[in-house]
Design a protein around this motif. Structure first.
Motif, PDB file in Angstrom:
ATOM      1  N   LEU A  25       0.807  -1.214   0.000  1.00  0.00           N
ATOM      2  CA  LEU A  25       0.000   0.000   0.000  1.00  0.00           C
ATOM      3  C   LEU A  25       0.844   1.269   0.000  1.00  0.00           C
ATOM      4  N   TRP A  31      -2.779   5.684  -2.163  1.00  0.00           N
ATOM      5  CA  TRP A  31      -3.117   5.076  -0.883  1.00  0.00           C
ATOM      6  C   TRP A  31      -3.394   6.099   0.208  1.00  0.00           C
ATOM      7  N   ARG A  35      -6.858   5.903   2.119  1.00  0.00           N
ATOM      8  CA  ARG A  35      -6.901   5.627   3.559  1.00  0.00           C
ATOM      9  C   ARG A  35      -7.673   6.713   4.305  1.00  0.00           C
ATOM     10  N   LEU A  38     -11.455   6.169   4.354  1.00  0.00           N
ATOM     11  CA  LEU A  38     -12.016   4.994   5.023  1.00  0.00           C
ATOM     12  C   LEU A  38     -12.665   5.367   6.355  1.00  0.00           C
ATOM     13  N   ASP A  48     -14.043  -6.502   0.249  1.00  0.00           N
ATOM     14  CA  ASP A  48     -13.114  -5.887  -0.698  1.00  0.00           C
ATOM     15  C   ASP A  48     -13.386  -6.471  -2.082  1.00  0.00           C
ATOM     16  N   CYS A  51      -9.913  -7.755  -4.807  1.00  0.00           N
ATOM     17  CA  CYS A  51      -8.952  -7.626  -3.702  1.00  0.00           C
ATOM     18  C   CYS A  51      -7.501  -7.824  -4.116  1.00  0.00           C
ATOM     19  N   TRP A  55      -3.850  -6.684  -0.040  1.00  0.00           N
ATOM     20  CA  TRP A  55      -3.247  -5.638   0.799  1.00  0.00           C
ATOM     21  C   TRP A  55      -4.303  -4.920   1.641  1.00  0.00           C
ATOM     22  N   HIS A  56      -5.423  -4.540   1.020  1.00  0.00           N
ATOM     23  CA  HIS A  56      -6.449  -3.793   1.740  1.00  0.00           C
ATOM     24  C   HIS A  56      -7.171  -4.680   2.756  1.00  0.00           C
ATOM     25  N   CYS A  57      -7.312  -5.960   2.438  1.00  0.00           N
ATOM     26  CA  CYS A  57      -7.927  -6.886   3.394  1.00  0.00           C
ATOM     27  C   CYS A  57      -7.105  -6.957   4.673  1.00  0.00           C
ATOM     28  N   TYR A  59      -4.918  -4.760   5.735  1.00  0.00           N
ATOM     29  CA  TYR A  59      -4.946  -3.469   6.422  1.00  0.00           C
ATOM     30  C   TYR A  59      -6.216  -3.343   7.264  1.00  0.00           C
ATOM     31  N   ILE A 111     -15.169  -1.822   0.075  1.00  0.00           N
ATOM     32  CA  ILE A 111     -14.098  -1.037  -0.512  1.00  0.00           C
ATOM     33  C   ILE A 111     -13.684  -1.667  -1.840  1.00  0.00           C
ATOM     34  N   SER A 113     -10.375  -0.995  -4.863  1.00  0.00           N
ATOM     35  CA  SER A 113      -9.247  -0.193  -5.340  1.00  0.00           C
ATOM     36  C   SER A 113      -8.940  -0.524  -6.800  1.00  0.00           C
TER      37      SER A 113
END
Length: 244
Positions: A25, A31, A35, A38, A48, A51, A55-57, A59, A111, A113
């Motif tokens: 991230l 990012w 962030r 969020l 996600d 996904c 990475w986002h999972c 986080y 979310i 990305s």
């Protein structure tokens, strides 16, 4: 049309060498803005969409999410995500974004990305997400900016010495598929206007909380001078919305 370019070995190899793929991230230029959009994830049930490497999972779990589901169409992406994840609170499922089907009011936050510009029907997706969210739930996304996706070439207009003169924008209101070149492969992306993104969310029952077109900071420019191009034209568009 559902694409699965990431299970092409050559494409996946190229993607795996990108800074965001190796550095996570912190190596993704958008990012910091993502962030900031969020919600508080403590105790949240998170979904996600697209996904990737997860990475986002991961986080979300680091921030205290109670559970996370990450879906992606690519088995290669999910294989890498599972290898990088040691957490029973994260579940990865192989599924196209267009096909996700969960119970009503299942999640507190959804979310995504840099995935929705590969999805043809954003309006249907917004309705599915709205149904899957608890009342007051958050929906945070990033996509390639419509100024960036309007022309399939996705490139500057160059002068006689190879200098980038300007970023051409044409056929902006002609929404639909664009066959772009990405990582040495032809990839279909779907262009839609800023208004279509925003109105798609509003018509599905969301309230827009905040927008970002990612203006690079001086710190970003100091770390990577290539971000200077994003001062001249936006490359990312981020939206935070909430279910009414």
């Amino acid at each position: 049309m559902q694409q699965n370019k990431y299970d092409d070995s050559a494409f996946f190899a190229n993607y795996s060498r990108m800074p965001r793929s190796t550095g996570g991230l912190d190596a993704a230029g958008e990012w910091e803005d993502f962030r900031a959009l969020l919600p508080d994830l403590r105790g949240a049930k998170v979904l996600d969409l697209g996904c990737g490497f997860g990475w986002h999972c991961r986080y979300a779990r680091e921030q205290g999410a109670s559970s996370v589901v990450g879906i992606d169409l690519s088995e290669k992406m999910l294989e890498r995500a599972r290898a990088m994840t040691d957490d029973p609170g994260i579940e990865y499922r192989r599924l196209a974004i267009e096909d996700f089907e969960f119970g009503a009011e299942r999640f507190d936050a959804v979310i995504s990305s840099l995935a929705f510009h590969y999805v043809e029907r954003f309006d249907l997706l917004c309705r599915n997400v709205h149904r899957a969210l608890e009342p007051g739930g958050s929906f945070v996304i990033s996509v390639e900016h419509p100024i960036f996706t309007a022309l399939a070439a996705q490139d500057w207009h160059y002068g006689p010495e190879g200098e980038a003169l300007h970023w051409p924008v044409d056929d902006y209101h002609s929404e639909g598929a664009r066959e772009a070149r990405f990582l040495g492969h032809d990839v279909v992306k779907y262009h839609r206007t800023v208004a279509s993104y925003v109105n798609g969310l509003i018509e599905a029952g969301f309230a827009i909380r905040k927008l970002s077109e990612l203006q690079p900071t001086e710190e970003m420019l100091a770390r990577n001078p290539e971000w200077r191009e994003a001062v001249r034209r936006p490359i990312f568009f981020l939206i935070a919305a909430v279910k009414n």
